[in-house]
Enzyme design. Structure first.
Site, short mmCIF file in Angstrom:
data_model
loop_
_atom_site.label_atom_id
_atom_site.label_comp_id
_atom_site.label_asym_id
_atom_site.label_seq_id
_atom_site.Cartn_x
_atom_site.Cartn_y
_atom_site.Cartn_z
N LYS A 1 27.11 -31.62 4.61
CA LYS A 1 27.99 -30.86 3.72
C LYS A 1 27.84 -31.43 2.33
O LYS A 1 27.47 -32.60 2.17
CB LYS A 1 29.45 -31.01 4.17
CG LYS A 1 30.33 -29.89 3.72
CD LYS A 1 30.10 -28.67 4.60
CE LYS A 1 31.13 -27.61 4.43
NZ LYS A 1 31.13 -26.72 5.60
N1 GLU Z 1 29.97 -23.34 5.08
C1 GLU Z 1 29.85 -22.68 6.35
C2 GLU Z 1 30.45 -23.52 7.45
O1 GLU Z 1 31.30 -24.36 7.21
C3 GLU Z 1 28.41 -22.25 6.63
C4 GLU Z 1 27.42 -23.35 6.71
C5 GLU Z 1 25.97 -22.85 6.78
O2 GLU Z 1 25.77 -21.65 6.88
O3 GLU Z 1 25.09 -23.70 6.73
O4 GLU Z 1 30.17 -23.33 8.61
#
Ligand code: GLU
Length: 417
Positions: A107
């Site tokens: 993240k």
């Molecule tokens: N931000 C989204 C999540 O928390 C998508 C992450 C992604 O598609 O890599 O799942």
């Protein structure tokens, strides 16, 4: 205490420990999984529109890459910090593993107030952040995507900045891009679609007729609004919704098309005519069949959990329910579809996007939607049957499945030292 530790990272570690207890996990593996593999903190200086230079703090945390390259969104929000990004990275590891994707969890984020920034400032900040994390990301190592406060445009700027540095177009470095530059059909709707698929499966299991069922949506960004749209198409009445500026209700159910249109036009739900204003706290406590928290973390906590009066919670957001609240909800018999399952539609279609980019071969929307449904339904039923077999909440079962896959991969790969 480690640098990573904050209330939300502690919550993520505690969840992991609860699941690990049921798994009889190798203690060496367990210690490694409680913290991320790597974290990068960068300073992001940009020239603001008034000519001044402001410096923002940016992060990218890679939790685990035993199953494949890291995957996870980038968040722009004023509460972003190392602990939050670490918790979110850890949840991405479990989420990818639960869905059976060959990817690990990561993240990123920048602590900022994106709602007060101009397009020019956002572009400068995104490009400088991308340049600072350039060595950390890539189609084979770590693939960002949108999260709270970021969108397709943000991904397009990252993709362009990364490609300029490499010297050639590299669409596979991010997902959630516009379709015109290698994005996938159906990615924008994917998270909301997945949330609703998990509600549909739960309703079948609980014998709840969705036609005429009532739903409350907390947060009306991409995930909340798309979930509202598909729930309403399944026959549900959306009787309350909120965003950061207002909370509104209509006991007869909103006209969802009008509500979404209003939000697009006005950037807020505030002032929507066919509604009565209520407080944000009241919204979560409205009697309804389905509650979708689709905004920030830890909104359902020990203070309000006992007042929640719904049958199903499907967690569109990451970490909306604290561990204390989880126990209260379980005792009340509320069926909680945990975040790593409920909102996994986003990363599942992100995975499809990455595969399409690597192959330079693009799929139809029907194919994407069909494959998304297949994966999310399978995850749902695997989680449900483990939760019944072990008599544990759905969250613990989902974590057990995700953690087990990663731990198996780590054990067979061994320790490089
Ligand atoms: N931000 C989204 C999540 O928390 C998508 C992450 C992604 O598609 O890599 O799942």
């Amino acid at each position: 205490m480690s640098e990573y530790e904050t209330p939300i990272s502690r919550m993520a570690v505690e969840q992991f420990e609860r699941a690990a207890k049921h798994l009889d996990l190798d203690p060496n593996i367990s210690e490694r999984l409680k913290r991320p593999q790597r974290a990068l903190i960068v300073s992001v200086p940009i020239r603001m529109d008034d000519g001044s230079v402001e410096v923002f703090d940016g992060y990218r945390v890679q939790h685990n890459m035993a199953l494949g390259p890291c995957k996870g969104g980038i968040r722009y929000h004023h509460e972003v910090n190392l602990g939050e990004v670490t918790a979110l990275a850890m949840w991405m590891s479990w989420k990818c593993a639960l869905a059976g994707l060959p990817m690990g969890g990561a993240k990123g984020g920048i602590r900022c107030h994106p709602e007060t920034m101009s397009r020019n400032e956002l572009q400068n900040m995104t490009r400088r952040y991308a340049a600072e994390i350039f060595l950390f990301i890539g189609p084979d190592t770590d693939i960002p995507a949108p999260d709270m406060g970021t969108n397709q445009q943000t991904m397009a700027w990252i993709m362009d900045t990364y490609s300029q540095h490499r010297g050639f177009s590299t669409p596979g470095v991010v997902t959630g891009k516009p379709v015109s530059i290698g994005g996938s059909l159906g990615r924008i709707e994917a998270t909301g679609r997945g949330v609703v698929s998990t509600v549909v499966e739960t309703a079948k299991y609980l014998n709840l007729n969705l036609n005429g069922a009532t739903a409350v949506i907390q947060g009306f960004g991409n995930v909340g609004s798309v979930s509202a749209k598909y729930l309403s198409q399944s026959g549900c009445k959306i009787i309350a919704a909120n965003d950061s500026k207002t909370a509104i209700t209509n006991s007869k159910g909103f006209n969802i098309e009008k509500l979404i249109e209003y939000k697009i036009q006005n950037k807020t739900l505030k002032g929507f005519p066919e509604a009565e204003p209520i407080s944000h706290d009241e919204l979560l406590e409205i009697k309804c069949d389905i509650l979708i928290p689709a905004a920030l973390g830890r909104v359902i906590n020990e203070k309000n959990a006992s007042k929640i009066k719904c049958k199903i919670i499907s967690e569109g957001a990451n970490g909306p329910t604290t561990n204390e609240a989880d126990e209260i909800l379980f005792d009340k018999g509320i069926f909680v579809i945990p975040d790593i399952l409920a909102n996994s539609g986003g990363v599942i279609v992100s995975y499809f996007e990455w595969v399409q980019d690597l192959q330079n071969f693009f799929w139809s929307e029907e194919e994407i939607s069909k494959n998304l449904q297949k994966i999310i339904k399978k995850s749902f039923h695997e989680t449900l049957s483990l939760s019944q077999k072990k008599k544990v909440p759905m969250r613990i079962a989902a974590l057990m499945l995700g953690v087990r896959k990663i731990s198996d991969a780590m054990l067979v790969r061994g320790l490089y030292a």
